[in-house]
Design an enzyme around this catalytic site. Sequence first.
Site, PDB file in Angstrom:
ATOM      1  N   LYS A  12     -57.348  -4.890  50.973  1.00  0.00           N
ATOM      2  CA  LYS A  12     -56.888  -6.159  51.693  1.00  0.00           C
ATOM      3  C   LYS A  12     -55.841  -6.789  50.713  1.00  0.00           C
ATOM      4  O   LYS A  12     -54.974  -7.633  51.426  1.00  0.00           O
ATOM      5  CB  LYS A  12     -58.253  -7.112  52.047  1.00  0.00           C
ATOM      6  CG  LYS A  12     -59.236  -6.302  53.033  1.00  0.00           C
ATOM      7  CD  LYS A  12     -60.287  -7.261  53.425  1.00  0.00           C
ATOM      8  CE  LYS A  12     -61.165  -6.780  54.641  1.00  0.00           C
ATOM      9  NZ  LYS A  12     -62.279  -7.700  54.702  1.00  0.00           N
ATOM     10  N   ASP A  68     -62.345 -12.095  58.736  1.00  0.00           N
ATOM     11  CA  ASP A  68     -63.295 -11.232  59.081  1.00  0.00           C
ATOM     12  C   ASP A  68     -62.819 -10.216  60.108  1.00  0.00           C
ATOM     13  O   ASP A  68     -61.815 -10.699  60.887  1.00  0.00           O
ATOM     14  CB  ASP A  68     -64.462 -11.804  59.730  1.00  0.00           C
ATOM     15  CG  ASP A  68     -65.669 -10.991  59.786  1.00  0.00           C
ATOM     16  OD1 ASP A  68     -65.859 -10.202  58.905  1.00  0.00           O
ATOM     17  OD2 ASP A  68     -66.520 -11.067  60.782  1.00  0.00           O
TER      18      ASP A  68
END
Length: 207
Positions: A12, A68
């Site tokens: 990420k 998320d």
Amino acid sequence: MKIVFATNNEHKLQEVRQILKDKYEVLSLADIGCHEELPEKGHTLIDNAAMKAKYVYDHYHIDCFADDTGLFVDALNGEPGIYSARYANMQTNNQEESHDSEANMRVLLEKLGNNSNRKAHFTTIFALIRMINGLECVYSVQFFQGTVEGEITREPSGEHGFGYDPIFQPDGYTMTYADMTLATKNEMSHRAIATRKLADCLLGNEK
């Protein structure tokens, strides 16, 4: 300028850092000495992203954002959804917070079986918290969403990416996320879309 991305997930971080490039120095949780498990007990992606960002802001008093992400499969009534990272554990009532990507994909493919409806979508939500006028008790919270429609393949393909990338084929492509290079994925992925919206907001406020 520095900002914290509330994660230690190198995949990420690499994706977001490549998009923001030299415009922002994106710090990880480890960079600020945060080794605690962030709260993630909400009922929606927005809830979870906000909880994680607020935890970092409250404890470290620094501008930050948290994400998320969920994979929502039509034929499974939206599963795994907010439980995407620990899907295999949820199926066995194992309460440990595991992030076993191989197990998650295996469980999803087994549950989907030979169902001809393979439609699914990936959604990422970013929650951005920033201090206002140098006052810690005064802050703004903003949300940014990225969604990509696609389908679940019959079997994993590709060696790049992470999570469910080997079994998610976005609409308009003949390859999975895991078949793509990072550069290609960062042109069109759900996280890339949300990150560009986040970047536009951050950079727009610098002008």
